[in-house]
Structure formats: C-alpha cells, structure tokens
Enzyme design. Structure first.
Site, short mmCIF file in Angstrom:
data_model
loop_
_atom_site.label_atom_id
_atom_site.label_comp_id
_atom_site.label_asym_id
_atom_site.label_seq_id
_atom_site.Cartn_x
_atom_site.Cartn_y
_atom_site.Cartn_z
N CYS A 3 13.97 11.75 10.04
CA CYS A 3 15.22 12.43 9.68
C CYS A 3 16.22 11.59 8.92
O CYS A 3 16.67 11.97 7.85
CB CYS A 3 15.89 12.97 10.94
SG CYS A 3 15.02 14.36 11.63
N LEU A 22 25.53 2.12 18.16
CA LEU A 22 26.18 0.88 17.74
C LEU A 22 25.25 -0.29 18.03
O LEU A 22 25.71 -1.40 18.28
CB LEU A 22 27.50 0.69 18.49
CG LEU A 22 28.74 1.35 17.91
CD1 LEU A 22 29.99 0.87 18.63
CD2 LEU A 22 28.88 1.06 16.40
C1 UDX Z 1 17.56 11.69 14.63
C2 UDX Z 1 18.83 12.37 15.18
O1 UDX Z 1 19.34 11.58 16.25
C3 UDX Z 1 18.53 13.78 15.63
O2 UDX Z 1 19.72 14.41 16.04
C4 UDX Z 1 17.90 14.56 14.47
O3 UDX Z 1 17.51 15.84 14.89
C5 UDX Z 1 16.69 13.83 13.91
O4 UDX Z 1 17.06 12.48 13.57
P1 UDX Z 1 15.34 10.63 15.63
O5 UDX Z 1 14.88 10.48 14.22
O6 UDX Z 1 14.37 11.15 16.64
O7 UDX Z 1 16.60 11.60 15.69
O8 UDX Z 1 15.80 9.19 16.12
P2 UDX Z 1 17.10 8.48 16.69
O9 UDX Z 1 16.95 8.22 18.13
O10 UDX Z 1 18.33 9.13 16.26
O11 UDX Z 1 16.97 7.05 15.96
C6 UDX Z 1 16.84 6.95 14.54
C7 UDX Z 1 16.68 5.52 14.10
O12 UDX Z 1 17.89 4.79 14.24
C8 UDX Z 1 15.62 4.70 14.87
O13 UDX Z 1 14.87 3.96 13.93
C9 UDX Z 1 16.43 3.80 15.77
O14 UDX Z 1 15.77 2.60 16.05
C10 UDX Z 1 17.66 3.55 14.89
N1 UDX Z 1 18.86 3.22 15.67
C11 UDX Z 1 19.42 4.14 16.51
C12 UDX Z 1 19.46 1.97 15.51
O15 UDX Z 1 18.98 1.11 14.74
N2 UDX Z 1 20.60 1.70 16.21
C13 UDX Z 1 21.18 2.59 17.05
O16 UDX Z 1 22.22 2.26 17.65
C14 UDX Z 1 20.56 3.86 17.22
#
Ligand code: UDX
Length: 442
Positions: free
Chosen positions: A265, A255
């Site tokens: 991903c 959030l």
């Molecule tokens: C994600 C999934 O979490 C994981 O389960 C799957 O296997 C692969 O994709 P990952 O790509 O490593 O993992 O990153 P994650 O930590 O989930 O963050 C993804 C993106 O969302 C990042 O760019 C992060 O900055 C963004 N994000 C995350 C937000 O903008 N707000 C948030 O609250 C959480």
C-alpha cells in the site's frame, strides 16, 4: 442474525478480498468469492488459504458453510446484489494505478444484470483506487448501458498481519456513495461492528484512503530523517520518538525509525497520490521527499556496513527477515529486495532467513543462500542485519549467534533488539538513529 444478513459477492481473493469475505461471513452473510485464478479457487475450495495472515485460516474454516468459491462472476451475480471489488491495483510504469483488473470486473457484468432500483446490483470498491475512479467507472457503466448498476466506494484500511482484527474492530468505516439503496445496504452490513461511520460522496471516500496512507508514510519518512539527524548529533531517536509521541496531537504510532516502509500500500499509494496531483497540474512536493527519503533509508544500511567493515567485497552478510514487516509473507516492496541486491552488487555474500516469507522471496531474490533458521543464517557472517522484526529474532540468544558469526557487527534495522543483550554477547550493536554500542552502554 444470519437469517437477515444479505449475501454478498467478493471479487478478488487476495489479502483484502479474503479477509473481507471471511469477516462478512463471520457476521452472518453468505459470501460468494470470485477469482479468475482457477488454481487459487481450487485451493480455497479444498480449505487451503493461499496467504499467511494470522487468524484468517481459522475464520474461513469456522465459516466454511457460508463461504462459496468460484471463478465465475455470474455465480455471485445470481445470489448477491452487493459485489465487493478487491482486485489488485498495482502501479504502472508512469506511477498511476493500473485499473485494468477493476475494468475487467465492470466489463464482466452483463448489462442485463444491471437492473435499476432495489432489484439491481452495486459495485462496492474495496481496492485502493485514485480519487476520480468512481466517477470514471460510472461513465463507463453508462456507456455500456449498465445504468442500474450502483457504485459505492468503501476503502479498506486493514493492515497485513492484523487484518482479521482490523476488519472486526475498525477505527472507522468510510462509505462514499450517491445516497442510494446501495450505500444504505453497505452501512447496514457494517452496522454490527459498531465503528465510527463517515458517509460521504464517492470522491471524498476515495481521497480518505489515499490521504491516510500518504500521511502515515510521511510520518515514517519524517521520523527516519529525525533518526538520521540524531546520528549526527548524538541523540537517540527511540528516546526522541517517546518524547514526541506523548503529545497526543502526535501520538506514538508510526514513529518507529527503521530501514524504510514497504508493502503493497504505502509505496503504491504515495506514488498514486503524487501522480494524481501531478496529472491535474499540482506538484505535490512533500510526497516527492517522502518517497526519496524512503529509498535512501533502505540504502543507509550499506553505508553503515561500509563504515564498520571498510569494503563489502567477499564479506558475508546475514539478513534476518525478508517480509516487508512481521507476521506476513508479503514481499511487495520489501526493503530486503533493495538490500539483498545492493549487497550483492557490492560484492557481498548474502545469507537470508525468514520464518514465513521464504517461498515468496525465492522467486524475487536471486543469488543468496536461504538458511534454515536464524542461527544457520548467521553462520560465518561478518555482519547480521535485522531487516524484519519477527518476534523470534527479538528472542534470539545472542551468545549463540556470536558463536556462529565470524565478525561482530549487528545492525538493527528496526531498533527492535535489546542492544545490551547484543553487546553482552561481545557483539557490536548499531541501530538506526541512535549511537552504536559504546554510547549505549550504561
Ligand atoms: C498499510 C496501512 O496501515 C493500512 O491502513 C492500509 O490499508 C494498507 O497499508 P500495511 O501495508 O499492512 O498497512 O502495513 P503497515 O503496518 O502500515 O506498515 C507499512 C510499512 O511501514 C512497513 O514496512 C513497516 O515496517 C513500516 N513502518 C511502520 C515503519 O517503518 N515505521 C513505523 O513506525 C510503522
């Protein structure tokens, strides 16, 4: 334990493959890691880890006696029955997943090694693939006379930056199979982790992965839209998210409003699910909006800069962080790619710094100045933009930053900085979905 653990093969030594390999080696299996990239295999053999992932180098080093590297799939086939497939499945121009690397693996397995029953081999799919891939691969296997080869879907949920920890203590293990020896063998491999297990059919396991990522991406686009409304109404999205997250049906995680999600991903999987639905005649309306909101969110930084600075022609902008999130060198679909290109197109001079991702970034981002550290990046800047919330940026001495800047604007693209510390240095703080400095003082 190690004596009873069965050996496995892992095909593809990217983030997922290497972490999976090191994890199972840690649990006691001999692991045969295969990659077509001879250079990568040579580096791994020399003990070099080609990616940045906290704890991975240590885990590989600690288990080096059990980890074997080769470019030949035959080396894995000769010693292991379970072949984990962790090759890339990037999106194609049509938005579908490119499964050519997966098909190349299937192709590379000789029919002779696909003996039936307990003596045979099984493909265990770790790569994220569209629902229905298992069924289509099983068709291909049958066509190629590889009847004995079993197929298991075992999607990986690890997050970059905490991949080792995520592997060792997963929220759940999902195994989709045809109820044969291969599914049992994968269950047994994961047993020491003592994680909740969902054992199901192949299509459902495939869908768990796509639906989970699409849901998380939706959560982020949702809070980003709330943030944008907060800016119009004078609310602070950080407070709003805190209040929402205490409802345990909602939860605090994912959030955090910001300048959009990236990585290998989310963008890919959301598109793949949308495409998959579209191909079967279903219009997944919600996901269209999730993608569009994310694209617009990356560009909102530009309108914020314009609001404060008027024009961007000749303006110096410093980007702190380039990787799609902290603790990784991964630049795939990072917001910094869009941002640096947009800024330059509007006439700005861009100075960038990332503690780890510079090497990756250099081949993707052109025309910017790569600084040696955060203070160097801030030199002469009219505006500093926090793009990736690396810890070292959260601990910056803002008086020192202010002394180097020629302007005063700090745009916190991740709502991660201490607004008051920034303001106390005489700078103007603006986050995402919260007031700027004036309404934050207090
Ligand atoms: C994600 C999934 O979490 C994981 O389960 C799957 O296997 C692969 O994709 P990952 O790509 O490593 O993992 O990153 P994650 O930590 O989930 O963050 C993804 C993106 O969302 C990042 O760019 C992060 O900055 C963004 N994000 C995350 C937000 O903008 N707000 C948030 O609250 C959480």
């Amino acid at each position: 334990m190690s004596a009873e653990r069965q050996p496995i093969g892992v095909i593809g030594t990217g983030y997922v493959g290497l972490v999976t390999a090191a994890g199972f080696a840690q649990l006691g299996s001999d692991v045969f890691c295969i990659d077509i990239d001879a250079d990568k295999i040579a580096r791994l053999k020399a003990g070099e880890i080609p990616i940045y992932e906290p704890g991975l180098a240590e885990m590989v080093a600690a288990n080096s006696a059990r980890m074997h590297f080769s470019t030949k799939i035959a080396d894995a086939l000769a010693r292991a029955r379970l072949l984990f497939v962790a090759v890339g499945t990037p999106p194609t121009y049509s938005g579908d997943a490119d499964l050519s690397a997966v098909h190349a693996v299937v192709e590379a397995i000789p029919a002779g090694s696909a003996r039936g029953g307990e003596q045979g081999h099984a493909l265990v799919m770790k790569s994220t693939v569209p629902a229905g891939t298992g069924a289509s691969i099983k068709r291909v296997l049958a066509e190629q006379g590889k009847h004995g080869l079993c197929y298991v879907s075992c999607p990986e949920f690890l997050k970059e930056g905490s991949a080792v920890k995520d592997f060792m203590s997963p929220d759940r293990v999902v195994i989709g199979d045809d109820g044969d020896w291969a599914g049992d063998a994968v269950v047994e491999l994961y047993a020491p982790l003592d994680a909740p297990l969902v054992r199901t059919d192949i299509a459902s396991a495939e869908m768990v992965k796509l639906a989970s990522n699409a849901f998380l991406a939706t959560k982020i686009s949702f809070i980003n839209e709330i943030a944008n409304v907060c800016e119009e109404t004078g609310a602070d999205v950080v407070e709003v998210a805190k209040g929402m997250g205490l409802d345990d049906r909602i939860g605090h995680k994912f959030l955090q409003a910001g300048i959009g999600f990236g990585g290998s991903c989310f963008p890919k999987d959301v598109n793949a699910l949308k495409q998959l639905a579209g191909n079967s005649g279903y219009h997944f309306q919600l996901l269209n909006a999730v993608i569009e909101v994310n694209e617009l969110q990356k560009r909102r930084v530009i309108s914020k800069l314009l609001k404060h600075l008027g024009s961007l022609v000749g303006v110096k902008v410093c980007l702190l962080g380039l990787a799609f999130k902290p603790n990784t060198d991964d630049m795939r679909d990072a917001s910094s790619l869009v941002l640096s290109a947009r800024l330059q197109a509007d006439g700005a001079h861009v100075r960038v710094y990332d503690p780890v991702a510079e090497r990756e970034a250099r081949s993707l981002i052109r025309g910017v100045h790569f600084a040696t550290d955060a203070l160097d990046a801030a030199q002469g800047a009219d505006a500093v933009v926090l793009v990736t919330e690396w810890r070292e940026f959260l601990e910056l001495d803002w008086a020192q930053v202010a002394a180097r800047m020629s302007g005063k604007l700090v745009l916190d693209g991740r709502n991660a900085l201490d607004a008051h510390a920034v303001a106390a240095a005489g700078l103007t703080y603006e986050g995402i979905g919260r007031g700027s400095l004036t309404s934050l003082s207090g």
